[in-house]
Design a protein around this motif. Structure first.
Motif, PDB file in Angstrom:
ATOM      1  N   GLY A   1       0.932  -1.144  -0.061  1.00  0.00           N
ATOM      2  CA  GLY A   1      -0.058   0.043  -0.171  1.00  0.00           C
ATOM      3  C   GLY A   1       0.999   1.224   0.058  1.00  0.00           C
ATOM      4  O   GLY A   1       0.219   2.560   0.051  1.00  0.00           O
ATOM      5  N   ALA A   2       2.251   1.228   0.113  1.00  0.00           N
ATOM      6  CA  ALA A   2       3.052   2.403  -0.209  1.00  0.00           C
ATOM      7  C   ALA A   2       2.633   3.032  -1.742  1.00  0.00           C
ATOM      8  O   ALA A   2       2.666   2.386  -2.418  1.00  0.00           O
ATOM      9  N   HIS A   3       3.038   4.156  -1.677  1.00  0.00           N
ATOM     10  CA  HIS A   3       3.086   5.029  -2.863  1.00  0.00           C
ATOM     11  C   HIS A   3       4.498   4.903  -3.531  1.00  0.00           C
ATOM     12  O   HIS A   3       5.490   5.424  -2.728  1.00  0.00           O
ATOM     13  N   VAL A   4       4.935   4.501  -4.587  1.00  0.00           N
ATOM     14  CA  VAL A   4       6.174   4.123  -5.242  1.00  0.00           C
ATOM     15  C   VAL A   4       6.126   5.070  -6.259  1.00  0.00           C
ATOM     16  O   VAL A   4       5.448   4.936  -7.494  1.00  0.00           O
ATOM     17  N   THR A   5       7.140   5.891  -6.344  1.00  0.00           N
ATOM     18  CA  THR A   5       7.534   6.759  -7.455  1.00  0.00           C
ATOM     19  C   THR A   5       8.677   6.474  -8.233  1.00  0.00           C
ATOM     20  O   THR A   5       9.686   6.639  -7.237  1.00  0.00           O
ATOM     21  N   LEU A   6       8.856   6.246  -9.518  1.00  0.00           N
ATOM     22  CA  LEU A   6      10.116   6.159 -10.123  1.00  0.00           C
ATOM     23  C   LEU A   6      10.424   7.285 -10.925  1.00  0.00           C
ATOM     24  O   LEU A   6       9.444   7.611 -11.932  1.00  0.00           O
ATOM     25  N   VAL A   7      11.593   7.810 -10.929  1.00  0.00           N
ATOM     26  CA  VAL A   7      12.073   8.896 -11.851  1.00  0.00           C
ATOM     27  C   VAL A   7      13.154   8.285 -12.464  1.00  0.00           C
ATOM     28  O   VAL A   7      14.095   7.920 -12.195  1.00  0.00           O
ATOM     29  N   THR A   8      13.102   8.171 -13.987  1.00  0.00           N
ATOM     30  CA  THR A   8      13.888   7.627 -15.010  1.00  0.00           C
ATOM     31  C   THR A   8      14.580   8.919 -15.697  1.00  0.00           C
ATOM     32  O   THR A   8      13.958   9.689 -16.303  1.00  0.00           O
ATOM     33  N   CYS A   9      16.033   9.103 -15.575  1.00  0.00           N
ATOM     34  CA  CYS A   9      16.576  10.283 -16.025  1.00  0.00           C
ATOM     35  C   CYS A   9      16.806  10.534 -17.443  1.00  0.00           C
ATOM     36  O   CYS A   9      16.677  11.583 -18.020  1.00  0.00           O
ATOM     37  N   THR A  10      16.752   9.267 -18.163  1.00  0.00           N
ATOM     38  CA  THR A  10      16.542   9.505 -19.588  1.00  0.00           C
ATOM     39  C   THR A  10      15.827   8.242 -20.349  1.00  0.00           C
ATOM     40  O   THR A  10      15.570   7.194 -19.375  1.00  0.00           O
ATOM     41  N   LEU A  11      15.589   8.048 -21.548  1.00  0.00           N
ATOM     42  CA  LEU A  11      14.920   6.987 -21.901  1.00  0.00           C
ATOM     43  C   LEU A  11      15.972   5.681 -22.586  1.00  0.00           C
ATOM     44  O   LEU A  11      15.235   5.005 -22.961  1.00  0.00           O
ATOM     45  N   GLY A  12      17.295   5.889 -22.192  1.00  0.00           N
ATOM     46  CA  GLY A  12      18.226   4.896 -22.744  1.00  0.00           C
ATOM     47  C   GLY A  12      18.292   4.651 -24.302  1.00  0.00           C
ATOM     48  O   GLY A  12      18.392   3.661 -24.852  1.00  0.00           O
ATOM     49  N   GLU A  13      18.456   5.840 -24.879  1.00  0.00           N
ATOM     50  CA  GLU A  13      18.640   5.873 -26.222  1.00  0.00           C
ATOM     51  C   GLU A  13      19.862   5.166 -26.718  1.00  0.00           C
ATOM     52  O   GLU A  13      19.764   4.887 -28.026  1.00  0.00           O
ATOM     53  N   MET A  14      20.758   5.175 -25.921  1.00  0.00           N
ATOM     54  CA  MET A  14      22.359   4.567 -26.349  1.00  0.00           C
ATOM     55  C   MET A  14      22.524   3.135 -26.030  1.00  0.00           C
ATOM     56  O   MET A  14      23.705   2.799 -26.369  1.00  0.00           O
ATOM     57  N   GLY A  15      21.479   2.380 -25.546  1.00  0.00           N
ATOM     58  CA  GLY A  15      21.566   1.319 -25.085  1.00  0.00           C
ATOM     59  C   GLY A  15      21.744   0.241 -26.240  1.00  0.00           C
ATOM     60  O   GLY A  15      21.383   0.326 -27.269  1.00  0.00           O
ATOM     61  N   GLU A  16      22.505  -0.989 -25.770  1.00  0.00           N
ATOM     62  CA  GLU A  16      22.949  -1.961 -26.639  1.00  0.00           C
ATOM     63  C   GLU A  16      21.431  -2.809 -26.943  1.00  0.00           C
ATOM     64  O   GLU A  16      20.335  -2.839 -26.099  1.00  0.00           O
ATOM     65  N   ILE A  17      21.167  -3.293 -28.169  1.00  0.00           N
ATOM     66  CA  ILE A  17      19.890  -3.695 -28.689  1.00  0.00           C
ATOM     67  C   ILE A  17      20.088  -5.346 -28.855  1.00  0.00           C
ATOM     68  O   ILE A  17      20.970  -5.554 -29.631  1.00  0.00           O
ATOM     69  N   LEU A  18      19.528  -6.155 -28.084  1.00  0.00           N
ATOM     70  CA  LEU A  18      19.710  -7.591 -28.074  1.00  0.00           C
ATOM     71  C   LEU A  18      18.966  -8.271 -28.770  1.00  0.00           C
ATOM     72  O   LEU A  18      18.945  -9.410 -28.833  1.00  0.00           O
ATOM     73  N   VAL A  19      17.757  -7.658 -29.530  1.00  0.00           N
ATOM     74  CA  VAL A  19      16.873  -8.336 -30.265  1.00  0.00           C
ATOM     75  C   VAL A  19      17.104  -8.089 -31.689  1.00  0.00           C
ATOM     76  O   VAL A  19      17.045  -6.893 -32.342  1.00  0.00           O
ATOM     77  N   PRO A  20      17.783  -8.905 -32.714  1.00  0.00           N
ATOM     78  CA  PRO A  20      18.308  -8.595 -34.027  1.00  0.00           C
ATOM     79  C   PRO A  20      17.144  -7.892 -34.796  1.00  0.00           C
ATOM     80  O   PRO A  20      17.571  -7.066 -35.485  1.00  0.00           O
ATOM     81  N   GLU A  21      15.866  -8.288 -34.730  1.00  0.00           N
ATOM     82  CA  GLU A  21      14.836  -7.546 -35.630  1.00  0.00           C
ATOM     83  C   GLU A  21      14.459  -6.058 -35.278  1.00  0.00           C
ATOM     84  O   GLU A  21      13.902  -5.307 -35.774  1.00  0.00           O
ATOM     85  N   LEU A  22      15.095  -5.566 -34.041  1.00  0.00           N
ATOM     86  CA  LEU A  22      14.987  -4.180 -33.638  1.00  0.00           C
ATOM     87  C   LEU A  22      16.357  -3.505 -33.656  1.00  0.00           C
ATOM     88  O   LEU A  22      16.224  -2.270 -33.086  1.00  0.00           O
ATOM     89  N   GLU A  23      17.279  -4.040 -34.207  1.00  0.00           N
ATOM     90  CA  GLU A  23      18.431  -3.308 -34.410  1.00  0.00           C
ATOM     91  C   GLU A  23      18.342  -2.051 -35.365  1.00  0.00           C
ATOM     92  O   GLU A  23      19.102  -1.130 -34.959  1.00  0.00           O
ATOM     93  N   HIS A  24      17.414  -2.087 -35.951  1.00  0.00           N
ATOM     94  CA  HIS A  24      17.302  -0.403 -36.697  1.00  0.00           C
ATOM     95  C   HIS A  24      17.005   0.299 -35.823  1.00  0.00           C
ATOM     96  O   HIS A  24      16.867   1.743 -36.089  1.00  0.00           O
ATOM     97  N   LEU A  25      16.736   0.248 -34.635  1.00  0.00           N
ATOM     98  CA  LEU A  25      16.088   1.381 -33.578  1.00  0.00           C
ATOM     99  C   LEU A  25      17.340   1.962 -33.008  1.00  0.00           C
ATOM    100  O   LEU A  25      17.125   3.164 -32.512  1.00  0.00           O
TER     101      LEU A  25
END
Length: 304
Positions: free
Chosen positions: A33-57
């Motif tokens: 029942g606690a209120h949990v807030t997550l703040v993420t500072c970026t969208l992770g635009e530079m992350g590695e892509i482990l799904v081959p069909e999504l490498e175009h992203l």
């Protein structure tokens, strides 16, 4: 807006950091029942892509990974039960800075960094965005990284700096009345892993015959986020929420391979590895369980 008595705020750099580090803790407190807030500072635009069909992203192609990772984050939060999750300053305000591996084996700033990278953000500008969130949500507990960002990633380090500066400024009565009424966060924790538990886990897995698991990791020379128990303050038992955490990790499919070592553990080892989350208390007074050196509740001693 009326909020529950207990309020937890987590400050992370990229989508998936929250689930790997604190997924069981988040699910536990939501269920209570606690209120949990997550703040993420970026969208992770530079992350590695482990799904081959999504490498175009990737950033050097369509540069659409951030938008996709937001959908992964949304699903992960649904699985953990977290309804209040935000990006610092709004979607795309600060961009993933990327990283490279340094000669010491830790992450460090990349050679080429986008002009809007979080690593280059004006510290006060980014901090004010978080001050407003702290004063709105009024958390008793805030969780973020240590000063090294756990392993050196520049965005983790910047998130640490922003979080601590925001805690200080949010409590200043005379600072920026337009950002809300002052609020002093009672307890601040750094997320960590237990060096003892990591050594025991590596030994157990290898004794079971899996000599390739975490190959090259020396139990006597663990990464910097593995902290000796003497420097840990809280141990959260999230074992009832391990399945939710693992499902949330799977939701971050571009970043975490479902065929990788995260999901290759036996049930017993997995429950210990992913169901127990450790923290270092860096602001506030520790309130360990009597007869032990660990707290079992991040809100212990806050009066709620």
């Amino acid at each position: 807006m009326a909020l529950p008595d207990r309020r937890l705020l987590l400050v992370h750099a990229h989508p998936d950091d929250e689930t790997i580090n604190n997924g069981a803790t988040m699910a536990k407190y939501v269920s209570e029942g606690a209120h949990v807030t997550l703040v993420t500072c970026t969208l992770g635009e530079m992350g590695e892509i482990l799904v081959p069909e999504l490498e175009h992203l990737a950033a050097d192609r369509d540069d659409a990974l951030g938008e996709h990772r937001l959908t992964e984050l949304t699903e992960a939060m649904r699985l953990l039960g977290v309804t209040d999750f935000r990006r610092l300053g709004g979607d795309g305000r600060f961009r993933d800075s990327g990283m490279k591996w340094g000669d010491d084996g830790n992450a460090t700033a990349a050679d080429d960094i986008h002009e809007n990278a979080f690593w280059h953000a004006d510290l006060l500008e980014a901090t004010n965005e978080l001050v407003a969130v702290i004063r709105e949500v009024r958390p008793q507990v805030l969780v973020t990284y240590d000063d090294f960002g756990n392993y050196g990633h520049p965005d983790h380090v910047q998130a640490h700096r922003v979080a601590h500066y925001a805690v200080a400024l949010a409590a200043a009565r005379s600072y920026r009345h337009d950002l809300g009424d002052a609020w002093d966060v009672a307890k601040v924790y750094w997320t960590a892993m237990s060096a003892r538990a990591m050594r025991e886990g590596i030994k157990e897995i290898r004794e079971a015959g899996d000599l390739q698991f975490m190959e090259g990791l020396d139990p006597d020379h663990l990464p910097p986020f593995a902290i000796d128990d003497d420097d840990l303050d809280a141990e959260i038992d999230g074992s009832p929420w391990v399945d939710a955490k693992l499902d949330a990790m799977r939701a971050h499919a571009t970043q975490i391979s479902v065929d990788g070592p995260f999901f290759a553990l036996s049930n017993d080892v997995a429950f210990r590895a992913w169901g127990t989350e450790h923290y270092r208390l860096v602001k506030g007074v520790a309130a360990p369980v009597p007869g032990t050196s660990f707290e079992d509740d991040l809100f212990a001693g806050t009066g709620v």
